[in-house]
Design an enzyme around this catalytic site. Structure first.
Site, PDB file in Angstrom:
ATOM      1  N   SER A 100       0.795  -1.236   0.000  1.00  0.00           N
ATOM      2  CA  SER A 100       0.000   0.000   0.000  1.00  0.00           C
ATOM      3  C   SER A 100       0.824   1.282   0.000  1.00  0.00           C
ATOM      4  CB  SER A 100      -0.950   0.012   1.196  1.00  0.00           C
ATOM      5  OG  SER A 100      -2.030  -0.882   0.975  1.00  0.00           O
ATOM      6  N   LYS A 103       0.091   3.644  -2.727  1.00  0.00           N
ATOM      7  CA  LYS A 103      -0.993   4.631  -2.630  1.00  0.00           C
ATOM      8  C   LYS A 103      -0.458   6.060  -2.577  1.00  0.00           C
ATOM      9  CE  LYS A 103      -4.606   1.777  -0.446  1.00  0.00           C
ATOM     10  NZ  LYS A 103      -4.030   0.428  -0.316  1.00  0.00           N
ATOM     11  N   SER A 158      -5.999   2.570   4.791  1.00  0.00           N
ATOM     12  CA  SER A 158      -5.448   1.937   3.594  1.00  0.00           C
ATOM     13  C   SER A 158      -6.548   1.246   2.800  1.00  0.00           C
ATOM     14  CB  SER A 158      -4.348   0.945   3.976  1.00  0.00           C
ATOM     15  OG  SER A 158      -3.431   0.787   2.925  1.00  0.00           O
TER      16      SER A 158
END
Length: 389
Positions: A100, A103, A158
Site C-alpha cells: 500500500s 498509494k 489503507s
C-alpha cells in the site's frame, strides 16, 4: 615519429585537440581564473546516479560520523526531504512489491483533480473489483461521501474500496494506472511499474526504496497530501452516525506497543503477503525534514518495519552535516522543457561516481570540438593526397 601526416598537419591536430580540451573545462573553473576574481567556494560533488544502483550499503561518512545501523530490510533509503540529497541507502533501486505504499503515487496522481468538498454517491460497479482480502475502510454502495472522507479512508485505513471509488471518479481504473505510470516517470521514479493503483499484490507490480522516497517527498509539497498523511484519527461516515478510524502507521499513533516517533509527519505504510511490511515515512527535527523508506524487513516480526525506520531516522538526524550525499532524489528526474523525458543517468558517462563536476553542456561542447578537429584532419589529409591540377 608521425606517419601519414605532415609536420604542419600534426601541429594543427594538436591545436584542435587543445581547443577541444578547453571546451571541456568546467565553466566554474573558467570563471574563477579571471584576475581579481575570488576563488570559488568549496562544494561537495554529487556522485552520479549509478552509485545508488550498486549492491550493499552506500554511505560517504566524514571522520567521526555515526555508523549506519544494521537493519534487515531488503532495501532502504534515508534522504533529506528539503534538498533531496540521499544520505545513505542499501539496494535503493531493487525492484520489490510495494504493497500500500504505492498509494502515495495514487494520491499524487489523483488528489489534485478531486476537491475535498466534492460529494459522490457510490455505485455498485465501483466496488465489484476490489481484491479479495483487501484492507477496507467500509465504503458502501448507495452512500454519498465527501472526497475528503474517501481520502481519509485511503491514508488512515489503507482502504482499497476508497481507492476504487476515487479511481472511478478520476477517469477509471486503467486510465488511473496509465496516469500513475506517467507521473512516476515525470518524477524520475523509473523502477515503478503500476498494475493495481491500490498496491494489491499483482504480478509485475514493483517499485523501489528510491521511488517511494521520491513519491513521499513530492507528496509533502502538496498541502492536502501532507495533511491527510499526518492525520492520526478521523471519523468516517456510516449507517446512522460516523465511526472512528485510526491510522495504521504505528510510528505515528504509537499503537500496539510501538512508541510514536517524535516529529513524525507520517506518509504511508503497507503490507501484503508478497511484499511483506513496507513503509515510507518522514519526520522533522531542528528545522530539518528526513524521508525514509524501509522495504520488507527479514527479522523481528510485523512491527520491525517501524523499529528499523526509527533507527534510520535517528541516524539521519545524527549524521546531518557529517556525511556527503550518495545521490539525489532529483537525480533521475526528466529534464524540464525537453520534448522527450531523458533520465540524467542515460546521459551520464565515465565512472559511476564521477565527481568531476563537469556539466553535460561542457561535455557536449568538448566532444563537438574534438569531433570537428577529427573531421578537419581527415579532410586535410585527403587534400594532401589529391593530385594537383
Amino acid at each position: 615519429m608521425i606517419t601519414g601526416l605532415s609536420y604542419r598537419t600534426a601541429v594543427s591536430a594538436c591545436s584542435l585537440c587543445v581547443a577541444g580540451v578547453l571546451a571541456l573545462t568546467p565553466a566554474t573553473a573558467a570563471a574563477g581564473s579571471r584576475a581579481g576574481d575570488p576563488a570559488p567556494p568549496p562544494r561537495v560533488a554529487m556522485p552520479g546516479p549509478s552509485l545508488l544502483y550498486r549492491e550493499g550499503t552506500q554511505v560517504r561518512p566524514h571522520r567521526g560520523a555515526p555508523e549506519v545501523p544494521e537493519v534487515s530490510a531488503l532495501s532502504w533509503l534515508v534522504a533529506d526531504a528539503g534538498s533531496g540529497e540521499v544520505l545513505a541507502a542499501s539496494e535503493a533501486h531493487r525492484k520489490l512489491p510495494p504493497a500500500s505504499t504505492l498509494k502515495t503515487l495514487f494520491a499524487l496522481t489523483v488528489l489534485p483533480a478531486l476537491p475535498g468538498g466534492l460529494q459522490h454517491t457510490v455505485r455498485y460497479e465501483e466496488l465489484e473489483d476490489v481484491g479479495e482480502g483487501s484492507s477496507l475502510v467500509g465504503v458502501e454502495e448507495g452512500h454519498t461521501y465527501q472526497v475528503a472522507d474517501l481520502w481519509h479512508g485511503v491514508f488512515l485505513s489503507s482502504g482499497n474500496d476508497a481507492v476504487h471509488v476515487l479511481a472511478s471518479m478520476g477517469g477509471g481504473w486503467q486510465a488511473t494506472v496509465d496516469r500513475m505510470q506517467a507521473k512516476a516517470r515525470s518524477l524520475g521514479a523509473l523502477d515503478t511499474h503500476v498494475v493495481s493503483p491500490d498496491g494489491y499484490d499483482t504480478p509485475g507490480q514493483v517499485s523501489s526504496a528510491y521511488d517511494l522516497a521520491v513519491f513521499g517527498r513530492a507528496g509533502l509539497h502538496n498541502p492536502d497530501f501532507a495533511r491527510y498523511c499526518a492525520t492520526a484519527e478521523a471519523s468516517f461516515p456510516g449507517d446512522g452516525s460516523p465511526y472512528p478510524i485510526e491510522n495504521t502507521n504505528r510510528l505515528l499513533t504509537g499503537e500496539d506497543g510501538v512508541a510514536p516517533y517524535p516529529g513524525l509527519i507520517g506518509i504511508k505504510n503497507g503490507y501484503t503477503s508478497n511484499a511483506g511490511n513496507t513503509l515510507v515515512a518522514a519526520a522533522r527535527r531542528g528545522g530539518r525534514t528526513l524521508v525514509v523508506t524501509v522495504m520488507n524487513p527479514q527479522v523481528g516480526g510485523g512491527f520491525a518495519v517501524y523499529e528499523e525506520a526509527r533507527e534510520l531516522l535517528d541516524w539521519g538526524f545524527a549524521a546531518a552535516g557529517r556525511v556527503d550525499p550518495v545521490g539525489s532524489l532529483d537525480g533521475l528526474r526528466a529534464k524540464s522543457g525537453s520534448a522527450t523525458a531523458v533520465p540524467v543517468a542515460a546521459a551520464a558517462s565515465g565512472s559511476p561516481d564521477d565527481d568531476s563536476g563537469w556539466s553535460g553542456t561542457a561535455v557536449v561542447a568538448g566532444l563537438s570540438g574534438l569531433g570537428a578537429g577529427a573531421v578537419a584532419l581527415r579532410l586535410r589529409a585527403k587534400g594532401n593526397r589529391a593530385p594537383r591540377g
